[in-house]
Design a protein around this motif. Sequence first.
Motif, PDB file in Angstrom:
ATOM      1  N   PHE A  23      35.148 -14.925 -31.671  1.00  0.00           N
ATOM      2  CA  PHE A  23      34.051 -14.358 -30.876  1.00  0.00           C
ATOM      3  C   PHE A  23      33.008 -13.679 -31.772  1.00  0.00           C
ATOM      4  O   PHE A  23      31.821 -13.673 -31.474  1.00  0.00           O
ATOM      5  CB  PHE A  23      34.587 -13.309 -29.893  1.00  0.00           C
ATOM      6  CG  PHE A  23      35.087 -13.871 -28.587  1.00  0.00           C
ATOM      7  CD1 PHE A  23      34.291 -14.719 -27.828  1.00  0.00           C
ATOM      8  CD2 PHE A  23      36.331 -13.520 -28.081  1.00  0.00           C
ATOM      9  CE1 PHE A  23      34.730 -15.219 -26.600  1.00  0.00           C
ATOM     10  CE2 PHE A  23      36.785 -14.011 -26.854  1.00  0.00           C
ATOM     11  CZ  PHE A  23      35.981 -14.859 -26.124  1.00  0.00           C
TER      12      PHE A  23
ATOM     13  N   LEU B 115      22.858 -18.626 -20.932  1.00  0.00           N
ATOM     14  CA  LEU B 115      23.017 -17.619 -21.987  1.00  0.00           C
ATOM     15  C   LEU B 115      24.351 -17.866 -22.660  1.00  0.00           C
ATOM     16  O   LEU B 115      24.470 -17.936 -23.870  1.00  0.00           O
ATOM     17  CB  LEU B 115      23.012 -16.204 -21.380  1.00  0.00           C
ATOM     18  CG  LEU B 115      21.638 -15.650 -21.032  1.00  0.00           C
ATOM     19  CD1 LEU B 115      21.730 -14.573 -19.962  1.00  0.00           C
ATOM     20  CD2 LEU B 115      20.957 -15.097 -22.278  1.00  0.00           C
ATOM     21  N   VAL B 116      25.361 -18.053 -21.795  1.00  0.00           N
ATOM     22  CA  VAL B 116      26.738 -18.111 -22.257  1.00  0.00           C
ATOM     23  C   VAL B 116      26.982 -19.304 -23.187  1.00  0.00           C
ATOM     24  O   VAL B 116      27.859 -19.257 -24.043  1.00  0.00           O
ATOM     25  CB  VAL B 116      27.658 -18.130 -21.008  1.00  0.00           C
ATOM     26  CG1 VAL B 116      27.799 -19.505 -20.411  1.00  0.00           C
ATOM     27  CG2 VAL B 116      28.986 -17.480 -21.263  1.00  0.00           C
TER      28      VAL B 116
ATOM     29  N   HIS C 272      19.486 -17.598 -28.376  1.00  0.00           N
ATOM     30  CA  HIS C 272      20.237 -16.767 -27.436  1.00  0.00           C
ATOM     31  C   HIS C 272      19.849 -15.286 -27.426  1.00  0.00           C
ATOM     32  O   HIS C 272      19.587 -14.713 -26.370  1.00  0.00           O
ATOM     33  CB  HIS C 272      21.742 -16.918 -27.727  1.00  0.00           C
ATOM     34  CG  HIS C 272      22.582 -15.860 -27.097  1.00  0.00           C
ATOM     35  ND1 HIS C 272      23.098 -14.792 -27.807  1.00  0.00           N
ATOM     36  CD2 HIS C 272      22.962 -15.658 -25.808  1.00  0.00           C
ATOM     37  CE1 HIS C 272      23.774 -14.015 -26.982  1.00  0.00           C
ATOM     38  NE2 HIS C 272      23.709 -14.518 -25.775  1.00  0.00           N
TER      39      HIS C 272
ATOM     40  N   ARG D  42      18.756 -12.973 -24.279  1.00  0.00           N
ATOM     41  CA  ARG D  42      19.670 -11.932 -23.781  1.00  0.00           C
ATOM     42  C   ARG D  42      18.935 -10.588 -23.715  1.00  0.00           C
ATOM     43  O   ARG D  42      19.016  -9.877 -22.721  1.00  0.00           O
ATOM     44  CB  ARG D  42      20.899 -11.846 -24.696  1.00  0.00           C
ATOM     45  CG  ARG D  42      21.912 -10.791 -24.253  1.00  0.00           C
ATOM     46  CD  ARG D  42      23.193 -10.919 -25.085  1.00  0.00           C
ATOM     47  NE  ARG D  42      24.027  -9.751 -24.948  1.00  0.00           N
ATOM     48  CZ  ARG D  42      25.228  -9.734 -24.375  1.00  0.00           C
ATOM     49  NH1 ARG D  42      25.751 -10.820 -23.890  1.00  0.00           N
ATOM     50  NH2 ARG D  42      25.928  -8.614 -24.323  1.00  0.00           N
TER      51      ARG D  42
ATOM     52  N   ALA E 280      29.200 -17.132 -12.293  1.00  0.00           N
ATOM     53  CA  ALA E 280      29.508 -16.086 -13.280  1.00  0.00           C
ATOM     54  C   ALA E 280      29.685 -14.736 -12.599  1.00  0.00           C
ATOM     55  O   ALA E 280      30.567 -13.957 -12.946  1.00  0.00           O
ATOM     56  CB  ALA E 280      28.383 -15.990 -14.314  1.00  0.00           C
TER      57      ALA E 280
ATOM     58  N   THR F  71      34.360 -14.813 -10.883  1.00  0.00           N
ATOM     59  CA  THR F  71      35.013 -13.950 -11.873  1.00  0.00           C
ATOM     60  C   THR F  71      35.462 -12.643 -11.234  1.00  0.00           C
ATOM     61  O   THR F  71      36.579 -12.184 -11.448  1.00  0.00           O
ATOM     62  CB  THR F  71      34.009 -13.612 -12.979  1.00  0.00           C
ATOM     63  OG1 THR F  71      32.819 -13.118 -12.353  1.00  0.00           O
ATOM     64  CG2 THR F  71      33.688 -14.801 -13.847  1.00  0.00           C
TER      65      THR F  71
ATOM     66  N   ARG G 219      34.852 -22.581 -27.626  1.00  0.00           N
ATOM     67  CA  ARG G 219      33.915 -22.579 -28.742  1.00  0.00           C
ATOM     68  C   ARG G 219      34.034 -23.924 -29.475  1.00  0.00           C
ATOM     69  O   ARG G 219      35.072 -24.593 -29.382  1.00  0.00           O
ATOM     70  CB  ARG G 219      34.238 -21.444 -29.737  1.00  0.00           C
ATOM     71  CG  ARG G 219      33.930 -20.013 -29.241  1.00  0.00           C
ATOM     72  CD  ARG G 219      32.461 -19.747 -29.109  1.00  0.00           C
ATOM     73  NE  ARG G 219      32.123 -18.355 -28.856  1.00  0.00           N
ATOM     74  CZ  ARG G 219      31.827 -17.860 -27.648  1.00  0.00           C
ATOM     75  NH1 ARG G 219      31.896 -18.627 -26.578  1.00  0.00           N
ATOM     76  NH2 ARG G 219      31.481 -16.606 -27.523  1.00  0.00           N
TER      77      ARG G 219
ATOM     78  N   THR H 167      38.945 -10.121 -21.956  1.00  0.00           N
ATOM     79  CA  THR H 167      38.627 -10.828 -20.705  1.00  0.00           C
ATOM     80  C   THR H 167      37.127 -10.985 -20.495  1.00  0.00           C
ATOM     81  O   THR H 167      36.677 -11.939 -19.857  1.00  0.00           O
ATOM     82  CB  THR H 167      39.301 -10.084 -19.520  1.00  0.00           C
ATOM     83  OG1 THR H 167      40.688 -10.009 -19.803  1.00  0.00           O
ATOM     84  CG2 THR H 167      39.095 -10.788 -18.199  1.00  0.00           C
TER      85      THR H 167
ATOM     86  N   TYR I 219      33.685 -11.100 -26.334  1.00  0.00           N
ATOM     87  CA  TYR I 219      33.440 -10.052 -27.330  1.00  0.00           C
ATOM     88  C   TYR I 219      32.242 -10.471 -28.161  1.00  0.00           C
ATOM     89  O   TYR I 219      31.990 -11.664 -28.357  1.00  0.00           O
ATOM     90  CB  TYR I 219      34.692  -9.893 -28.227  1.00  0.00           C
ATOM     91  CG  TYR I 219      34.540  -8.831 -29.266  1.00  0.00           C
ATOM     92  CD1 TYR I 219      34.682  -7.487 -28.926  1.00  0.00           C
ATOM     93  CD2 TYR I 219      34.217  -9.151 -30.585  1.00  0.00           C
ATOM     94  CE1 TYR I 219      34.504  -6.502 -29.872  1.00  0.00           C
ATOM     95  CE2 TYR I 219      34.050  -8.169 -31.543  1.00  0.00           C
ATOM     96  CZ  TYR I 219      34.192  -6.853 -31.183  1.00  0.00           C
ATOM     97  OH  TYR I 219      34.013  -5.873 -32.119  1.00  0.00           O
TER      98      TYR I 219
ATOM     99  N   HIS J  91      27.889 -12.481 -27.188  1.00  0.00           N
ATOM    100  CA  HIS J  91      27.856 -13.100 -25.851  1.00  0.00           C
ATOM    101  C   HIS J  91      28.680 -12.317 -24.838  1.00  0.00           C
ATOM    102  O   HIS J  91      28.879 -12.795 -23.718  1.00  0.00           O
ATOM    103  CB  HIS J  91      28.393 -14.535 -25.905  1.00  0.00           C
ATOM    104  CG  HIS J  91      27.418 -15.502 -26.499  1.00  0.00           C
ATOM    105  ND1 HIS J  91      26.488 -16.162 -25.722  1.00  0.00           N
ATOM    106  CD2 HIS J  91      27.210 -15.891 -27.772  1.00  0.00           C
ATOM    107  CE1 HIS J  91      25.753 -16.939 -26.518  1.00  0.00           C
ATOM    108  NE2 HIS J  91      26.181 -16.788 -27.762  1.00  0.00           N
TER     109      HIS J  91
ATOM    110  N   CYS K 229      30.228 -10.437 -21.907  1.00  0.00           N
ATOM    111  CA  CYS K 229      29.746 -10.473 -20.525  1.00  0.00           C
ATOM    112  C   CYS K 229      28.668  -9.422 -20.255  1.00  0.00           C
ATOM    113  O   CYS K 229      28.890  -8.230 -20.448  1.00  0.00           O
ATOM    114  CB  CYS K 229      30.937 -10.249 -19.587  1.00  0.00           C
ATOM    115  SG  CYS K 229      30.433 -10.254 -17.863  1.00  0.00           S
TER     116      CYS K 229
ATOM    117  N   GLY L  93      27.520  -8.843 -17.283  1.00  0.00           N
ATOM    118  CA  GLY L  93      27.768  -8.270 -15.959  1.00  0.00           C
ATOM    119  C   GLY L  93      29.008  -7.395 -15.890  1.00  0.00           C
ATOM    120  O   GLY L  93      29.440  -7.014 -14.806  1.00  0.00           O
TER     121      GLY L  93
END
Length: 426
Positions: free
Chosen positions: A61, A98-99, A106, A110, A255, A259, A307, A358, A361, A364, A366, A368
Amino acid sequence: QSGPTGCPVSHGAAGFDPFGDGYQQDPPEYLRWAREQEPVFYSPQLGYWVVTRFDDIKAIFRDNLTFSPSIALEKITPTGDEANAVLASYGFALNRTLVNEDEPAHMPRRRALMQPFTPEALKHHEPMVRRLAREYVDRFIDDGRADLVDQMLWEVPLTVAMHFLGVPADDMDTLRRYSIAHTVNTWGRPRAEEQVAVAHAVGNFWQHAGRILDKMRADPDAEGWMQYGIRKQKELPEVVTDSYLHSMMMAGLVAAHETTANASANAIKLLLQHPKAWQEICADPSLIPNAVEECLRHNGSVAAWRRLATKDVVIGGQAIPAGSKLLIITSSANHDEQHFVDADLFDIHRDNASDHLTFGYGSHQCMGKNLARMEMQIFLEEFTRRLPHMQLAEQRFTYVPNTSFRGPEHLWVQWDVSRNPERANP
Ligand code: HEM
């Protein structure tokens, strides 16, 4: 069987099936053997390298140039010609959001779109989340029994997600029908005959997202993260592109919705399976925020992420060639004894619970996460106050087979209505 490096594939690696019931019921337990014996292995069934330990996953990550997120929304099960033709007939063109966006595109995007996720901006949504939670509990509190997924935990995060994105009220009902199709299309293994039906649903979802976006463009001053993006596009057209907006209109709903719905159901299930922890949060709601983190660690709603290795690398001692696809099992990392003491123990007082992966990290991670945490905390505040005597009903839990999005399809609970606190204290 041998892997892409020519080495024979072990028995465990050959048998790894993320669409089977073993993985679906308990991914970290299903992968215990790998964490202990073969932390990075090649899965011939998937064509992915599977990574299971905390330190390796965190390092992946951390380096989003060597490990590109570009495949994060790719179909994990390639579809056949018929389904592809159906998707094409709808003009389906889900692309970078974005993800799954690489640098250097990116980070500027972001940054441009972050403001609606700041704590001050999120505060504005709190009264709505609480009002919805109360209204939904009102509907079943006198029944003594409820399927919390069907009767609340699917709908409330969906409604919050649509408000957050800025979906006009008259489009909300149609959108409710589509989201699960995107999950199966992206992370599932639909059978050949199902693929065509899924493709129609995804195609409709895509077109509907486009129509909603057109409506939003006609009223760009309305509230919502998408309208914020539309306004930013005027200032930064190269950063917030048309393709981004259309793709995010569709992917953003999933997303923000599935989730959080799944995370809430997992959390309540886990807490009710541990009555002592449940009673503790009922007695002292200040324990709820850390309990939410521990639920996300122990039984998170995103079980694995992806990835692409952009160059030859070594992960956990295993040489991996450039171009390899990686399935990084964050739910396994969250049970890694090297990072979490007594990792399988559910402990709402754990001091490093929030180290879980979860939410991913690094760059990217999360965006939200605080909206999700707020929703989960409010649901728990409402349930512990209004239904502290709630218990899990006897049931077998089922999951939508896919690698990544994980939560029970139903969550039956029961309680003695005569003991409802608000009957004694109306
Ligand atoms: C990214 C999980 C809720 C919006 C991600 C990623 C994960 C994730 C694993 C990828 C992280 C990475 O690659 O490092 C979750 C979980 C949630 C949740 C488990 C609920 C418990 C939400 C909500 C929103 C949201 C409510 C609201 C819109 C996003 C966005 C990204 C993202 C925009 C992309 C960030 C970027 O690539 O820069 N999430 N998410 N998520 N999530 Fe969430």
